[in-house]
Design a protein around this motif. Sequence first.
Motif, PDB file in Angstrom:
ATOM      1  N   CYS A   1     107.806  50.548  20.808  1.00 30.94           N
ATOM      2  CA  CYS A   1     107.045  50.977  19.861  1.00 30.94           C
ATOM      3  C   CYS A   1     107.827  50.666  18.463  1.00 30.94           C
ATOM      4  CB  CYS A   1     106.386  52.294  19.790  1.00 30.94           C
ATOM      5  SG  CYS A   1     105.212  52.486  18.460  1.00 30.94           S
ATOM      6  N   VAL A   2     107.379  49.901  17.539  1.00 30.75           N
ATOM      7  CA  VAL A   2     107.992  49.485  16.246  1.00 30.75           C
ATOM      8  C   VAL A   2     107.235  50.572  15.234  1.00 30.75           C
ATOM      9  CG1 VAL A   2     108.552  48.087  14.406  1.00 30.75           C
ATOM     10  CG2 VAL A   2     108.421  47.399  16.692  1.00 30.75           C
ATOM     11  N   VAL A   3     108.119  51.294  14.513  1.00 29.39           N
ATOM     12  CA  VAL A   3     107.571  52.203  13.665  1.00 29.39           C
ATOM     13  C   VAL A   3     107.971  51.980  12.071  1.00 29.39           C
ATOM     14  CG1 VAL A   3     107.494  54.705  12.820  1.00 29.39           C
ATOM     15  CG2 VAL A   3     107.865  54.218  15.102  1.00 29.39           C
ATOM     16  N   TYR A   4     107.060  51.849  11.440  1.00 28.10           N
ATOM     17  CA  TYR A   4     107.138  51.145  10.045  1.00 28.10           C
ATOM     18  C   TYR A   4     107.171  52.411   9.064  1.00 28.10           C
ATOM     19  CZ  TYR A   4     106.058  46.843  12.070  1.00 28.10           C
ATOM     20  OH  TYR A   4     105.982  45.699  12.770  1.00 28.10           O
ATOM     21  N   ASP A   5     108.245  52.868   8.724  1.00 28.15           N
ATOM     22  CA  ASP A   5     108.320  54.210   7.756  1.00 28.15           C
ATOM     23  C   ASP A   5     108.501  53.729   6.249  1.00 28.15           C
ATOM     24  OD1 ASP A   5     109.113  56.301   6.368  1.00 28.15           O
ATOM     25  OD2 ASP A   5     111.298  56.323   6.985  1.00 28.15           O
ATOM     26  N   LEU A   6     107.185  53.927   5.488  1.00 28.92           N
ATOM     27  CA  LEU A   6     107.089  52.968   4.277  1.00 28.92           C
ATOM     28  C   LEU A   6     107.140  54.316   3.251  1.00 28.92           C
ATOM     29  CD1 LEU A   6     104.041  50.770   4.858  1.00 28.92           C
ATOM     30  CD2 LEU A   6     106.533  50.500   5.199  1.00 28.92           C
ATOM     31  N   SER A   7     107.816  53.668   2.195  1.00 28.66           N
ATOM     32  CA  SER A   7     108.136  54.786   1.074  1.00 28.66           C
ATOM     33  C   SER A   7     106.685  55.064   0.625  1.00 28.66           C
ATOM     34  CB  SER A   7     108.988  53.951  -0.124  1.00 28.66           C
ATOM     35  OG  SER A   7     108.849  54.867  -1.226  1.00 28.66           O
ATOM     36  N   GLY A   8     106.752  56.517  -0.082  1.00 29.11           N
ATOM     37  CA  GLY A   8     105.429  56.956  -0.294  1.00 29.11           C
ATOM     38  C   GLY A   8     105.181  56.935  -1.908  1.00 29.11           C
ATOM     39  N   GLN A   9     106.191  56.484  -2.650  1.00 24.89           N
ATOM     40  CA  GLN A   9     106.159  56.675  -3.857  1.00 24.89           C
ATOM     41  C   GLN A   9     104.928  55.698  -4.651  1.00 24.89           C
ATOM     42  OE1 GLN A   9     109.917  55.881  -6.035  1.00 24.89           O
ATOM     43  NE2 GLN A   9     110.972  56.507  -4.217  1.00 24.89           N
ATOM     44  N   GLY A  10     104.469  56.270  -5.664  1.00 24.98           N
ATOM     45  CA  GLY A  10     103.219  55.857  -6.097  1.00 24.98           C
ATOM     46  C   GLY A  10     103.283  54.257  -6.181  1.00 24.98           C
TER      47      GLY A  10
ATOM     48  N   ILE B   1     103.223  56.881   7.065  1.00 23.43           N
ATOM     49  CA  ILE B   1     102.977  56.867   5.621  1.00 23.43           C
ATOM     50  C   ILE B   1     102.743  58.297   5.135  1.00 23.43           C
ATOM     51  CG2 ILE B   1     102.381  54.350   5.470  1.00 23.43           C
ATOM     52  CD1 ILE B   1      99.239  55.445   5.717  1.00 23.43           C
ATOM     53  N   GLY B   2     102.662  58.563   3.907  1.00 24.43           N
ATOM     54  CA  GLY B   2     102.179  59.727   3.166  1.00 24.43           C
ATOM     55  C   GLY B   2     103.161  59.710   1.888  1.00 24.43           C
ATOM     56  N   LEU B   3     102.825  60.817   1.211  1.00 24.50           N
ATOM     57  CA  LEU B   3     103.497  60.775  -0.248  1.00 24.50           C
ATOM     58  C   LEU B   3     104.980  60.905  -0.218  1.00 24.50           C
ATOM     59  CD1 LEU B   3     101.021  63.239  -2.399  1.00 24.50           C
ATOM     60  CD2 LEU B   3     101.053  60.776  -1.867  1.00 24.50           C
ATOM     61  N   ASP B   4     105.684  60.444  -1.100  1.00 26.25           N
ATOM     62  CA  ASP B   4     107.120  60.549  -1.375  1.00 26.25           C
ATOM     63  C   ASP B   4     107.694  62.224  -0.984  1.00 26.25           C
ATOM     64  OD1 ASP B   4     105.644  60.404  -4.033  1.00 26.25           O
ATOM     65  OD2 ASP B   4     107.526  61.560  -4.511  1.00 26.25           O
ATOM     66  N   GLY B   5     108.668  62.183  -0.284  1.00 27.65           N
ATOM     67  CA  GLY B   5     109.275  63.745  -0.149  1.00 27.65           C
ATOM     68  C   GLY B   5     108.360  64.404   1.002  1.00 27.65           C
ATOM     69  N   SER B   6     107.441  63.720   1.554  1.00 26.44           N
ATOM     70  CA  SER B   6     106.562  64.602   2.504  1.00 26.44           C
ATOM     71  C   SER B   6     107.330  64.845   3.678  1.00 26.44           C
ATOM     72  CB  SER B   6     105.207  63.726   2.752  1.00 26.44           C
ATOM     73  OG  SER B   6     105.473  62.484   3.244  1.00 26.44           O
ATOM     74  N   GLY B   7     108.323  63.941   4.034  1.00 19.34           N
ATOM     75  CA  GLY B   7     109.277  64.208   5.286  1.00 19.34           C
ATOM     76  C   GLY B   7     109.033  63.084   6.541  1.00 19.34           C
ATOM     77  N   LYS B   8     108.656  61.956   6.034  1.00 21.45           N
ATOM     78  CA  LYS B   8     108.647  60.665   7.031  1.00 21.45           C
ATOM     79  C   LYS B   8     110.059  60.445   7.476  1.00 21.45           C
ATOM     80  CE  LYS B   8     106.837  58.185   3.732  1.00 21.45           C
ATOM     81  NZ  LYS B   8     106.718  59.097   2.581  1.00 21.45           N
TER      82      LYS B   8
ATOM     83  N   ILE C   1     111.231  50.172   2.992  1.00 27.21           N
ATOM     84  CA  ILE C   1     110.719  50.300   4.615  1.00 27.21           C
ATOM     85  C   ILE C   1     111.842  50.693   5.298  1.00 27.21           C
ATOM     86  CG2 ILE C   1     109.682  48.592   6.069  1.00 27.21           C
ATOM     87  CD1 ILE C   1     108.391  46.988   3.846  1.00 27.21           C
ATOM     88  N   ASN C   2     111.582  51.402   6.149  1.00 29.43           N
ATOM     89  CA  ASN C   2     112.461  51.617   6.838  1.00 29.43           C
ATOM     90  C   ASN C   2     111.762  51.534   8.479  1.00 29.43           C
ATOM     91  OD1 ASN C   2     114.630  53.036   8.883  1.00 29.43           O
ATOM     92  ND2 ASN C   2     113.645  54.992   8.437  1.00 29.43           N
ATOM     93  N   ILE C   3     112.712  50.560   9.191  1.00 28.50           N
ATOM     94  CA  ILE C   3     111.838  50.283  10.431  1.00 28.50           C
ATOM     95  C   ILE C   3     112.684  50.731  11.742  1.00 28.50           C
ATOM     96  CG2 ILE C   3     110.862  48.161  11.890  1.00 28.50           C
ATOM     97  CD1 ILE C   3     110.872  46.633   9.180  1.00 28.50           C
ATOM     98  N   GLU C   4     112.216  50.986  12.787  1.00 30.17           N
ATOM     99  CA  GLU C   4     112.748  51.752  13.844  1.00 30.17           C
ATOM    100  C   GLU C   4     111.949  51.183  15.249  1.00 30.17           C
ATOM    101  OE1 GLU C   4     115.492  53.671  13.560  1.00 30.17           O
ATOM    102  OE2 GLU C   4     115.564  54.496  11.704  1.00 30.17           O
ATOM    103  N   LYS C   5     112.843  50.945  16.037  1.00 31.68           N
ATOM    104  CA  LYS C   5     112.358  50.720  17.497  1.00 31.68           C
ATOM    105  C   LYS C   5     112.522  52.014  18.346  1.00 31.68           C
ATOM    106  CE  LYS C   5     114.423  46.782  18.226  1.00 31.68           C
ATOM    107  NZ  LYS C   5     114.932  45.928  19.222  1.00 31.68           N
TER     108      LYS C   5
ATOM    109  N   GLY D   1     101.307  48.629  -1.077  1.00 22.88           N
ATOM    110  CA  GLY D   1     102.111  47.798   0.029  1.00 22.88           C
ATOM    111  C   GLY D   1     101.762  48.359   1.618  1.00 22.88           C
ATOM    112  N   TRP D   2     101.279  49.652   1.545  1.00 19.44           N
ATOM    113  CA  TRP D   2     100.795  50.173   2.937  1.00 19.44           C
ATOM    114  C   TRP D   2      99.838  49.109   3.431  1.00 19.44           C
ATOM    115  CZ3 TRP D   2      99.580  56.013   1.781  1.00 19.44           C
ATOM    116  CH2 TRP D   2     100.919  56.559   1.231  1.00 19.44           C
ATOM    117  N   SER D   3      98.607  48.630   2.854  1.00 19.31           N
ATOM    118  CA  SER D   3      97.829  48.045   3.443  1.00 19.31           C
ATOM    119  C   SER D   3      97.939  46.781   4.165  1.00 19.31           C
ATOM    120  CB  SER D   3      96.530  47.719   2.540  1.00 19.31           C
ATOM    121  OG  SER D   3      96.925  46.837   1.316  1.00 19.31           O
TER     122      SER D   3
END
Length: 177
Positions: A58-67, A13-20, A44-48, A72-74
């Motif tokens: 490991c499953v990585v949940y790359d979640l959008s950081g837009q306000g 996670i992290g703000l939008d455009g941070s580079g996730k 939501i971008n999900i990668e194994k 939804g992160w929680s």
Amino acid sequence: MNSKPHYRQLLLIGLDGSGKTTLIKHFKRIEENSYEFYTSTPYINIEKVTLPFSNLPCVVYDLSGQGRYREGWSFFYPDVDGIFFVVDTSDRARLSVVQEVLFEIAKHPLLRTRSIPFVVLANKQDHPDRVEEDDIRKILQVDLLKGMTQMQFYVKNTIGRTGQGVSECFQMFEGRQ
Ligand SMILES: Nc1nc2c(ncn2[C@@H]2O[C@H](COP(=O)(O)OP(=O)(O)OP(=O)(O)O)[C@@H](O)[C@H]2O)c(=O)[nH]1
Ligand SMILES: [Mg+2]
């Protein structure tokens, strides 16, 4: 009897455009097509991936950081084994927003008592306007954050475009720091 593989879960996670989404390209994928069992949307971008040190899946949940998506992160907080929080260190104007968001996370009831690794990826360290790691720690008040939660806080410099620093972040996640 075959048992299903146990997947570690990592929240990115992290703000939008941070580079996730840029950084995740440097994580080691298990399969070319990671979307076999999961649905990805622009939010939501999900990668194994394979963890580099323990070789565990490991499953990585790359979640959008837009306000509007941050609430939804929680949803993922109760089950994740660790969190990578990406900061754009060249976006000086929004470091105060990052700091507020980090405080909300640190005191979140679903995370406060979880002793999982929380790695702040101080990203875009190749950028001419970057803020250096020591100053990032001060601006984000990392020492104060550490005292608010049982999560293990780390700060690591990264460059999303080259993958520099990613391996060290996984050392933190896998408890090998
Ligand atoms: N200079 C520099 N640019 C980077 C770095 N990492 C990512 N970027 C750029 O930052 C922009 C945003 O990157 P994304 O990976 O899409 O950001 P994101 O965090 O996934 O954003 P959202 O999905 O909107 O939350 C892109 O133009 C990337 O090329 C880095 O380390 N250095
Ligand atoms: Mg993204």
